[in-house]
Write an enzyme that holds these catalytic residues in place. Structure first.
Site, short mmCIF file in Angstrom:
data_model
loop_
_atom_site.label_atom_id
_atom_site.label_comp_id
_atom_site.label_asym_id
_atom_site.label_seq_id
_atom_site.Cartn_x
_atom_site.Cartn_y
_atom_site.Cartn_z
N TYR A 142 39.75 24.98 28.81
CA TYR A 142 40.77 25.25 29.83
C TYR A 142 40.19 26.13 30.94
O TYR A 142 40.26 25.80 32.13
CB TYR A 142 42.00 25.93 29.21
CG TYR A 142 42.85 26.62 30.26
CD1 TYR A 142 43.62 25.88 31.16
CD2 TYR A 142 42.84 28.02 30.40
CE1 TYR A 142 44.37 26.51 32.16
CE2 TYR A 142 43.59 28.65 31.39
CZ TYR A 142 44.35 27.89 32.27
OH TYR A 142 45.07 28.52 33.26
N1 LIG Z 1 50.76 31.09 32.74
C1 LIG Z 1 49.63 31.78 32.74
O1 LIG Z 1 49.44 32.69 31.93
C2 LIG Z 1 48.57 31.49 33.79
C3 LIG Z 1 47.51 32.39 33.95
C4 LIG Z 1 46.53 32.11 34.90
C5 LIG Z 1 46.60 30.94 35.64
N2 LIG Z 1 47.63 30.07 35.45
C6 LIG Z 1 47.67 28.83 36.24
O2 LIG Z 1 48.89 28.78 36.96
C7 LIG Z 1 49.29 27.42 37.14
C8 LIG Z 1 50.73 27.27 36.70
O3 LIG Z 1 50.84 27.63 35.33
P1 LIG Z 1 52.23 27.75 34.59
O4 LIG Z 1 52.14 28.87 33.64
O5 LIG Z 1 53.33 27.70 35.56
O6 LIG Z 1 52.20 26.40 33.72
P2 LIG Z 1 53.32 25.27 33.57
O7 LIG Z 1 52.85 24.33 32.50
O8 LIG Z 1 54.66 25.89 33.43
O9 LIG Z 1 53.27 24.56 34.99
C9 LIG Z 1 52.34 23.53 35.32
C10 LIG Z 1 53.14 22.39 35.88
O10 LIG Z 1 52.25 21.35 36.28
C11 LIG Z 1 52.83 20.10 35.93
N3 LIG Z 1 51.72 19.15 35.80
C12 LIG Z 1 50.70 19.20 34.91
N4 LIG Z 1 49.86 18.17 35.11
C13 LIG Z 1 50.34 17.47 36.18
C14 LIG Z 1 49.90 16.30 36.88
N5 LIG Z 1 48.79 15.64 36.52
N6 LIG Z 1 50.63 15.87 37.94
C15 LIG Z 1 51.79 16.52 38.31
N7 LIG Z 1 52.23 17.62 37.67
C16 LIG Z 1 51.52 18.10 36.62
C17 LIG Z 1 53.59 20.35 34.65
O11 LIG Z 1 54.65 19.43 34.42
C18 LIG Z 1 54.11 21.77 34.87
O12 LIG Z 1 55.41 21.77 35.43
C19 LIG Z 1 48.31 26.57 36.34
O13 LIG Z 1 47.34 26.05 37.22
C20 LIG Z 1 47.68 27.57 35.40
O14 LIG Z 1 46.37 27.18 35.02
C21 LIG Z 1 48.62 30.31 34.54
#
Ligand SMILES: NC(=O)c1ccc[n+]([C@@H]2O[C@H](COP(=O)([O-])OP(=O)(O)OC[C@H]3O[C@@H](n4cnc5c(N)ncnc54)[C@H](O)[C@@H]3O)[C@@H](O)[C@H]2O)c1
Length: 334
Positions: A142
């Site tokens: 990841y």
């Molecule tokens: N939550 C954390 O702790 C954290 C920490 C650092 C970075 N991030 C990054 O922040 C971003 C958002 O994370 P989050 O916690 O909101 O996760 P999340 O899973 O709630 O949101 C990601 C969204 O992307 C959508 N998605 C995934 N693949 C897709 C595709 N191919 N086409 C269209 N939509 C797609 C999913 O349906 C989901 O709604 C991500 O890029 C994640 O890597 C999150």
């Protein structure tokens, strides 16, 4: 700036960012395949259900919204253990499909991109602090997808008239303070989720790993309220052209988004107990395979470039997480 495209805008962070934009009079246009996002989180918002790699869909989005100012690319698969068991899926979803998305952005003349990256790409440091110049050495598939995408984005800015701000998030907690959206999973697996579980079920909470080189031996994180994180995106958009000037030689900028305060697991327990006004049954155990000491943000580049700093406390984050969980579980049950 009138409109901003948010990929993954039906997810936890993207939906919170969308609310923060709406509060500033900016209209989010949301693209999400609902693989993890929730339809409830895009109600009354401009929404396209589909894949970031669907180039015809992206062309339609830009044709219907020619006033899109920038793209916030939040869509990704985010579960670390799943990335270990399904690495090809993660490289396809987070890397290959993002390259398709970037081609669509380039074809449609979209020149400003803000990318959701992660502080989990930093190599472990002795004092657990990381600034934007600290070495990166992602340890899971990841995190490697994030590290790889940063490289792809940087190379892209050399070759094309595009500009990129990478936001490296630390550990988001809490929910929109107005409780419009929050975490989809009422029982998240991170430490705060385990604390909530122990509190609601009346079960013990176990601190795994008590001999790290931190002030109290437990692991350390930088818990950032998701509303502060959302505000950082608004600041990055508002200041975009000053942070990465169109004619600059270097049109790629990495900015950490953390509080700058390390919080150990024991300190998180204390804050949680203060928020709920109750003591938990706390036990201790050894480290689990794959556990890391953690890290927290150092320096103040976000303050200098974005005029942004975290405003909410750890206790605010705990309270908003609990309030959201209560509302969301009732909504799911009803
Ligand atoms: N939550 C954390 O702790 C954290 C920490 C650092 C970075 N991030 C990054 O922040 C971003 C958002 O994370 P989050 O916690 O909101 O996760 P999340 O899973 O709630 O949101 C990601 C969204 O992307 C959508 N998605 C995934 N693949 C897709 C595709 N191919 N086409 C269209 N939509 C797609 C999913 O349906 C989901 O709604 C991500 O890029 C994640 O890597 C999150």
């Amino acid at each position: 700036m009138t409109k901003v495209l948010i990929t993954g805008g039906a997810g936890f962070i993207g939906s919170t960012v969308a609310s923060a934009l709406i509060d500033q009079g900016i209209t989010p246009v949301i693209l999400d395949d609902l693989s993890k996002g929730r339809r409830e989180f895009v109600r009354d918002r401009i929404f396209y259900q589909g894949d970031i790699a669907d180039q015809a869909l992206l062309d339609r989005v830009f044709a219907e919204h020619p006033d899109i100012y920038a793209v916030l690319h939040c869509a990704a698969k985010i579960v670390v253990p799943e990335s270990v068991s399904r690495p090809l899926h993660y490289y396809r979803e987070n890397v290959a499909k993002t390259v398709d998305l970037l081609e669509s952005l380039q074809r449609n003349g979209c020149e400003r991109v803000v990318f959701s990256s992660s502080a989990s790409i930093y190599a472990p440091t002795a004092d657990a602090r990381a600034d934007e110049t600290s070495p990166v050495a992602a340890e899971s598939p990841y995190a490697r997808t994030k590290q790889m995408m940063e490289q792809v984005l940087q190379d892209w800015t050399v070759a094309a008239p595009v500009r990129v701000i990478v936001l490296r998030y630390f550990n988001p907690i809490g929910a929109d303070p107005q409780l419009r959206t929050g975490l989809q999973d009422p029982n998240p697996s991170h430490a705060l989720g385990k604390l909530i579980e122990a509190h609601t079920e009346g079960t013990p909470f176990t601190i795994t790993g008590v001999d790290w080189a931190t002030r109290d031996g437990s692991g350390i994180r930088d818990y950032i309220h998701v509303w502060d994180l959302a505000r950082a995106h608004v600041a990055a958009l508002t200041r975009f052209d000053a942070v990465v000037e169109p004619a600059a030689d270097d049109r790629y900028r990495v900015i950490n988004v953390g509080t700058g305060q390390g919080t150990t697991v024991r300190e998180l327990v204390t804050a949680f107990e203060a928020a709920v006004g109750e003591s938990l049954d706390v036990r201790e155990a050894g480290q689990r395979p794959g556990d890391v000491i953690g890290c927290y943000a150092s320096g103040d580049l976000a303050g200098e470039l974005l005029g942004w700093s975290a405003q909410k406390s750890l206790v605010d984050g705990v309270r908003d997480a609990l309030a959201w969980r209560e509302k969301w579980t009732a909504q799911l049950a009803g």
